[in-house]
Write an enzyme that holds these catalytic residues in place. Structure first.
Site, short mmCIF file in Angstrom:
data_model
loop_
_atom_site.label_atom_id
_atom_site.label_comp_id
_atom_site.label_asym_id
_atom_site.label_seq_id
_atom_site.Cartn_x
_atom_site.Cartn_y
_atom_site.Cartn_z
N GLU A 30 0.83 -1.21 0.00
CA GLU A 30 0.00 0.00 0.00
C GLU A 30 0.86 1.26 0.00
O GLU A 30 1.82 1.39 0.77
CB GLU A 30 -0.92 0.06 1.23
N ASP A 71 9.42 5.97 14.89
CA ASP A 71 9.21 7.39 14.59
C ASP A 71 9.57 8.18 15.84
O ASP A 71 8.98 7.96 16.91
CB ASP A 71 7.73 7.60 14.22
N ASP A 110 10.00 12.03 17.27
CA ASP A 110 9.61 13.40 16.92
C ASP A 110 10.03 14.35 18.04
O ASP A 110 9.76 14.11 19.21
CB ASP A 110 8.08 13.43 16.75
N CYS A 124 15.51 25.29 24.35
CA CYS A 124 15.86 26.16 23.22
C CYS A 124 14.69 26.38 22.27
O CYS A 124 14.53 27.45 21.70
CB CYS A 124 17.04 25.56 22.47
N ARG A 129 11.63 17.62 8.73
CA ARG A 129 11.35 18.77 9.58
C ARG A 129 11.97 18.61 10.97
O ARG A 129 12.98 19.18 11.29
CB ARG A 129 9.85 19.01 9.69
#
Length: 417
Positions: free
Chosen positions: A44, A109, A111, A121, A162
């Site tokens: 998929e 994953d 993040d 920061c 990102r």
């Protein structure tokens, strides 16, 4: 680097999918040598198009069909899902309950937003070179465990484009793992537990598991520069109060006195270590070296999105997808140089399209006349995407070698019979 303007994305994507996307390598990866019949055809893919139009259950017969569809749709984002019992694009024609996810890489994953309670920061989607060290530590800790504790060979680390990283574990045996086994693996790799309301998220005792010890050894290499200097985690009362919340109240007064006396995070940390390990406090079963380790782990240990790893049918963003907000390409990371990896030097789609434009008109015309895709995809070689495709190719080489080795073993066994 070329500034990225999201308004230009539709035009840039057309060029990217036509001239730059490494289709041959991508197909070679997901086809896994064509050993299992219909493996690629039952995979998929999902596409996110402009204005968040989301299309699931895409599947393709071969590389050429995948290319044509991607060049027609120009997806803003590509996700890869499981290998199913039937072709995903025909799932509506299959009897209810018969369409099942059967195999998929084990994926992780990580993040940066999950570290917002411990990084000073940046917050939410923002990252900087200071907090990127969290991702470096996470990759080192998880990769070491996957390799040494589980014996997994084929691990592809990819920048998300990102604020995070993904890992694809591609060993044949791993792709067949059940959801329950995946859950067990991710549970083994998880130490930081509890939501926003839970202050103390790591609990150790005298019997520290070897996995935890080895993880602490990795964190130690980065801790002073990252946490004590870069993040300055004991800079002032507001910050040291957060650390006091993680240690027994019986030593709070002694710690406070030292924190007020000293003037830097490294000095205050040294004081905390001495207090936690003093023979007087060690009589208290809550004190010991594991106290400082608990703090180090809470501030530095990988925070995995557990659900992404557990489900066989869970979708994850594809390598070489483009991040629509930053324009950065989701590139494979050379693990041998993981400490040097800098997300801010990852090429943007605008930069590589511009680099391609700078190729002489003569060369372009020559390429455009080449009909077959083998020649057309050479475009990326003339751009700053090239070294990242090389990393991917090295990963594929190792997969191929491994597969050939397995096939030789099987044929030798058959000869023995």
């Amino acid at each position: 680097m070329e500034p990225f303007d999201p308004a230009e994305l539709p035009e840039l994507l057309k060029l990217y999918y036509r001239r730059l996307f490494p289709y041959a390598q991508y197909y070679r990866w997901l086809n896994y040598g064509g050993v299992t019949k219909n493996y690629f055809q039952h995979r998929e893919f999902s596409f996110t198009l402009k204005d968040d139009i989301y299309i699931r259950y895409q599947s393709f017969n071969n590389q050429s069909e995948l290319e044509k569809e991607m060049q027609k749709m120009n997806p803003y984002k590509i996700d890869i899902g499981a290998v199913y019992s039937h072709r995903p694009n025909q799932h509506n024609t299959v009897k209810l309950g018969a369409f099942q996810a059967q195999e998929k890489e084990l994926v992780f994953d990580i993040d940066m937003t999950d570290y917002d309670d411990v990084r000073r920061c940046c917050s939410s989607a923002d990252i900087c070179s200071k907090c990127w060290t969290l991702m470096t530590m996470a990759m080192r800790i998880i990769d070491r465990a996957l390799k040494e504790d589980f014996g997994f060979k084929h691990r592809l680390w990819v920048y998300s484009g990102r604020r995070g990283v993904h890992c694809w574990v591609c060993d044949e045996s791993v792709r067949k793992l059940s959801s329950a086994v995946r859950s067990g693996i991710v549970e083994y790799l998880s130490l930081v537990k509890g939501g926003q309301d839970v202050k103390k998220k790591v609990h150790l005792n005298e019997k520290v598991h070897p996995f935890v010890r080895k993880s602490i050894n990795i964190i130690k290499k980065y801790f002073e520069e990252y946490a004590l200097v870069g993040q300055d985690i004991l800079e002032n009362k507001e910050n040291w109060d957060k650390i006091l919340a993680l240690v027994p109240e019986t030593i709070h007064d002694e710690l406070q006195r030292g924190f007020q006396k000293f003037h830097s995070s490294p000095q205050r940390w040294e004081h905390l270590r001495k207090v936690a390990n003093s023979s007087q406090n060690m009589k208290n079963d809550k004190c010991g070296p594991w106290l400082e380790w608990e703090v180090m782990l809470q501030y530095c240990f990988p925070r995995l999105d557990v659900n992404v790893s557990k489900g066989v049918n869970h979708l994850l963003k594809s390598p070489f997808s483009v991040h629509p907000k930053t324009g950065r390409i989701s590139v494979p990371i050379d693990f041998h140089k993981v400490d040097q990896f800098d997300p801010f030097t990852v090429p943007t789609i605008s930069a590589i399209c511009r680099e391609l434009d700078m190729v002489s008109t003569h060369e372009k015309e020559k390429e455009e006349n080449e009909a077959d895709s083998k020649h057309r995809v050479r475009g990326y070689k003339k751009t700053s995407l090239a070294p990242y495709v090389k990393v991917f190719e090295q990963f594929l080489e190792n997969l191929d070698k491994s597969r050939k080795g397995e096939l030789l073993k099987k044929s030798d066994l058959q000869k023995d019979f």
